[in-house]
Design a protein around this motif. Sequence first.
Motif, PDB file in Angstrom:
ATOM      1  N   LEU A 111       0.433  -1.062   0.097  1.00 36.44           N
ATOM      2  CA  LEU A 111       0.144   0.082  -0.009  1.00 36.44           C
ATOM      3  C   LEU A 111       0.846   1.178  -0.391  1.00 36.44           C
ATOM      4  O   LEU A 111       0.845   2.454  -0.432  1.00 36.44           O
ATOM      5  CB  LEU A 111      -0.815   0.126   1.253  1.00 36.44           C
ATOM      6  N   ALA A 137     -10.108   4.363  -2.754  1.00 34.27           N
ATOM      7  CA  ALA A 137      -9.395   3.347  -1.599  1.00 34.27           C
ATOM      8  C   ALA A 137      -9.717   3.139  -0.427  1.00 34.27           C
ATOM      9  O   ALA A 137     -10.063   2.515  -0.059  1.00 34.27           O
ATOM     10  CB  ALA A 137      -7.734   3.998  -1.005  1.00 34.27           C
ATOM     11  N   ILE A 138     -10.482   4.359  -0.072  1.00 33.81           N
ATOM     12  CA  ILE A 138     -11.074   4.898   1.518  1.00 33.81           C
ATOM     13  C   ILE A 138     -12.606   2.852   1.434  1.00 33.81           C
ATOM     14  O   ILE A 138     -12.862   2.895   1.769  1.00 33.81           O
ATOM     15  CB  ILE A 138     -11.273   5.495   1.426  1.00 33.81           C
ATOM     16  N   CYS A 141     -11.872   0.349   1.889  1.00 34.44           N
ATOM     17  CA  CYS A 141     -12.160  -0.679   3.239  1.00 34.44           C
ATOM     18  C   CYS A 141     -13.714  -0.310   3.602  1.00 34.44           C
ATOM     19  O   CYS A 141     -13.461  -1.654   4.713  1.00 34.44           O
ATOM     20  CB  CYS A 141     -10.662   0.223   3.702  1.00 34.44           C
ATOM     21  N   GLU A 142     -13.927   0.498   2.651  1.00 37.84           N
ATOM     22  CA  GLU A 142     -15.485   0.430   3.427  1.00 37.84           C
ATOM     23  C   GLU A 142     -16.077  -0.918   3.469  1.00 37.84           C
ATOM     24  O   GLU A 142     -17.008  -0.946   4.236  1.00 37.84           O
ATOM     25  CB  GLU A 142     -15.726   1.796   3.321  1.00 37.84           C
ATOM     26  N   GLN A 145     -15.726  -3.806   4.446  1.00 34.51           N
ATOM     27  CA  GLN A 145     -16.264  -3.735   6.167  1.00 34.51           C
ATOM     28  C   GLN A 145     -17.514  -4.471   6.460  1.00 34.51           C
ATOM     29  O   GLN A 145     -18.194  -4.779   6.923  1.00 34.51           O
ATOM     30  CB  GLN A 145     -15.609  -2.416   7.172  1.00 34.51           C
ATOM     31  N   ILE A 146     -18.237  -3.652   5.341  1.00 36.02           N
ATOM     32  CA  ILE A 146     -20.033  -3.886   5.115  1.00 36.02           C
ATOM     33  C   ILE A 146     -19.437  -5.106   4.680  1.00 36.02           C
ATOM     34  O   ILE A 146     -21.092  -5.807   4.966  1.00 36.02           O
ATOM     35  CB  ILE A 146     -20.125  -2.280   4.371  1.00 36.02           C
ATOM     36  N   ASP A 149     -19.506  -6.848   7.827  1.00 38.57           N
ATOM     37  CA  ASP A 149     -20.513  -7.100   8.452  1.00 38.57           C
ATOM     38  C   ASP A 149     -21.552  -8.167   8.004  1.00 38.57           C
ATOM     39  O   ASP A 149     -22.852  -8.813   8.624  1.00 38.57           O
ATOM     40  CB  ASP A 149     -21.000  -5.333   8.438  1.00 38.57           C
TER      41      ASP A 149
ATOM     42  N   LYS B  23     -19.835   6.365   9.467  1.00 34.30           N
ATOM     43  CA  LYS B  23     -19.833   4.133   9.186  1.00 34.30           C
ATOM     44  C   LYS B  23     -19.606   4.116   7.951  1.00 34.30           C
ATOM     45  O   LYS B  23     -18.851   5.030   7.298  1.00 34.30           O
ATOM     46  CB  LYS B  23     -21.528   4.147   8.414  1.00 34.30           C
ATOM     47  N   PRO B  24     -18.887   2.784   7.644  1.00 30.61           N
ATOM     48  CA  PRO B  24     -18.964   1.991   8.626  1.00 30.61           C
ATOM     49  C   PRO B  24     -18.859   1.859   9.910  1.00 30.61           C
ATOM     50  O   PRO B  24     -17.683   2.000  10.131  1.00 30.61           O
ATOM     51  CB  PRO B  24     -19.074   0.690   7.840  1.00 30.61           C
ATOM     52  N   LYS B  26     -18.324  -0.307  12.653  1.00 34.45           N
ATOM     53  CA  LYS B  26     -17.503  -0.917  13.509  1.00 34.45           C
ATOM     54  C   LYS B  26     -15.958  -0.279  12.911  1.00 34.45           C
ATOM     55  O   LYS B  26     -14.819  -0.223  13.525  1.00 34.45           O
ATOM     56  CB  LYS B  26     -17.930  -2.761  13.407  1.00 34.45           C
ATOM     57  N   LEU B  27     -15.605  -0.355  12.024  1.00 30.45           N
ATOM     58  CA  LEU B  27     -14.505   0.405  10.864  1.00 30.45           C
ATOM     59  C   LEU B  27     -13.977   1.586  11.296  1.00 30.45           C
ATOM     60  O   LEU B  27     -12.760   1.199  12.160  1.00 30.45           O
ATOM     61  CB  LEU B  27     -14.695   0.071  10.162  1.00 30.45           C
ATOM     62  N   TYR B  28     -15.059   2.499  11.845  1.00 30.08           N
ATOM     63  CA  TYR B  28     -14.450   3.732  12.553  1.00 30.08           C
ATOM     64  C   TYR B  28     -14.339   3.625  13.573  1.00 30.08           C
ATOM     65  O   TYR B  28     -13.925   5.217  14.594  1.00 30.08           O
ATOM     66  CB  TYR B  28     -15.296   5.041  11.362  1.00 30.08           C
ATOM     67  N   VAL B 109      -7.568   1.385   6.421  1.00 26.91           N
ATOM     68  CA  VAL B 109      -7.822   2.850   6.389  1.00 26.91           C
ATOM     69  C   VAL B 109      -7.537   4.272   7.030  1.00 26.91           C
ATOM     70  O   VAL B 109      -7.461   5.481   6.490  1.00 26.91           O
ATOM     71  CB  VAL B 109      -8.942   2.933   6.521  1.00 26.91           C
TER      72      VAL B 109
END
Lengths: 323, 323
Positions: A111, A137-138, A141-142, A145-146, A149, B23-24, B26-28, B109
């Motif tokens: 990275l 890129a952010i 990652c989001e 994570q989703i 989830d 959001k998300p 958990k990530l943040y 992130v």
Amino acid sequence: MHSFQELTIQFGEHFAKEHFPEKPKKLYDAASHILKIGGKRIRPILALMGNELFDTIHPDAYQVGTAVELFHNFTLVHDDLMDKAPLRRNQPTVHTLYGDTAAILAGDVMLINVYEYLNKVQPQYKQKLLAAFNKAAIEVCEGQQIDMDFEEMEPEHVQYDDYVNMIALKTSVLLAASLKMGAIIGGGSEYNQEHLYQFGKNVGIAFQIQDDFLDAFGDPEKFGKQQGGDILVNKKTFLLLKALELCNGTQRSKLKELLATNPEDKVAQVLELFHDCQIDQWAEKEKERFHDLALEHLEKIAVLSARKQPLIELADFLLKREH
Amino acid sequence: MHSFQELTIQFGEHFAKEHFPEKPKKLYDAASHILKIGGKRIRPILALMGNELFDTIHPDAYQVGTAVELFHNFTLVHDDLMDKAPLRRNQPTVHTLYGDTAAILAGDVMLINVYEYLNKVQPQYKQKLLAAFNKAAIEVCEGQQIDMDFEEMEPEHVQYDDYVNMIALKTSVLLAASLKMGAIIGGGSEYNQEHLYQFGKNVGIAFQIQDDFLDAFGDPEKFGKQQGGDILVNKKTFLLLKALELCNGTQRSKLKELLATNPEDKVAQVLELFHDCQIDQWAEKEKERFHDLALEHLEKIAVLSARKQPLIELADFLLKREH
């Protein structure tokens, strides 16, 4: 103008080099391993095509292409670790060969190297390139994570639109940003950049629908994977989520029972249910809906039609594949 | 001119904000957790001081400061996961609270967000700032890999110079690069930048020797950690590696036996051996050697002595601390 096949060869030659120093050996062996597993190198090709839509290809597009391909491979290393996946393209994953620690660190160092390549481009568009890249890129990652989830939720509690949004973040925005970064280098206007981005994003979603479709209905010999692999592990896919929405009460109960009980013939039974609910036909239509959306955005880009031809062909290639 | 105490307050106020969206969740939440655990914020202070050594502080130094602090916290999240550490500063680590997956992704992130801050600085020095930062960031990963490699080796097989090099990579180069990045913003010449970098690198190594010293010989009430915590877990430290080198054959056999057998009074017995081999005196001298090296580099920087005063005081503060 180049076809995507020509660009694939050109970028492949450019990318075929040692990307890392020798030491620390474990760190860089781990990072090199994922690159050697190979791939379609689709993101760098998109960067080159985004550039060539507006102007002849500038050497900086190759730097951006290398950056986005390294980023993509970084996500594969960390995702495989999170998913505890033993194999990728029939080869052992990085954490399987080198351990979790080296997989985390190899991803991290890849990275950082992404930004070494982005730092090589001409200063006049560095700010915009970095901004476009960082946003994507952010979002990747989001999206991951989703997705994680969603893994912990019952399929019927995952809303279809939320799933589409997750797929867009996890897989499509990087395709879209690769095109946009190419367009920045090629001097495309912000209006044109935005429509090119939307073209890429919608092609990406259609691509994922096709992927889910092939897993269920594709010819396993051509696709190279076990038929119904996603069904076997109860993976949330476009097909499964839509089936739970479209099928009638009896079918829904049956489907949920199959997911819960894992009978030996689960794949065959789920596929039959998918057929009964016409999920195969729905998936074809849904894929075409996103493909059409993509083409509408491409249409709006203010360049000669002939320049758009390679992108049209690439979308056809990606969305009409049988493997 | 500001003292490091003044800059600590100023940066603290600047940094005390929400760094991530909601959001998300958990990530943040995971990413925010490590920032809320707190810390000395030493790296951003170094960036500000590196700037002020040459010129009044430019707002960009705060962007760089935020970037290096975020990077440092990213390394803590991933390192704690690799070390399986349950606690940091007496609070649960990120992976303990949010799981391994969220810890990997939160680190990722955060690392991308580092480059969002670096992308905010003025274009004329962006290329140099990114190059200085990337070099250090890559070296930090390499240092962590070498540290992990050392973990699997017998202490007597780890060479002292290799250990110093690992510590320099893992902890010192980021301190050094923070100063250098400040100097770039402040308009310091490359000659001055290099000497400032070497000042930071040597202070960093001396700092780590002090840390190892306090773990063994510090007043546990002042230091806030269990005395001999490193000894308890056979951690490779400056003290242990040097003891294995300096002590006589009988002492060495005894030390290796203690490491292997883990008796109840291991800490007391190892400390006694350290005293017998005069490792405490050696450590004080070794720390001063790197401190002096640092000051020699500071001496060579071509600015008025008065401007160097805050850096001299900071080094004194870091290296003469008892906790």
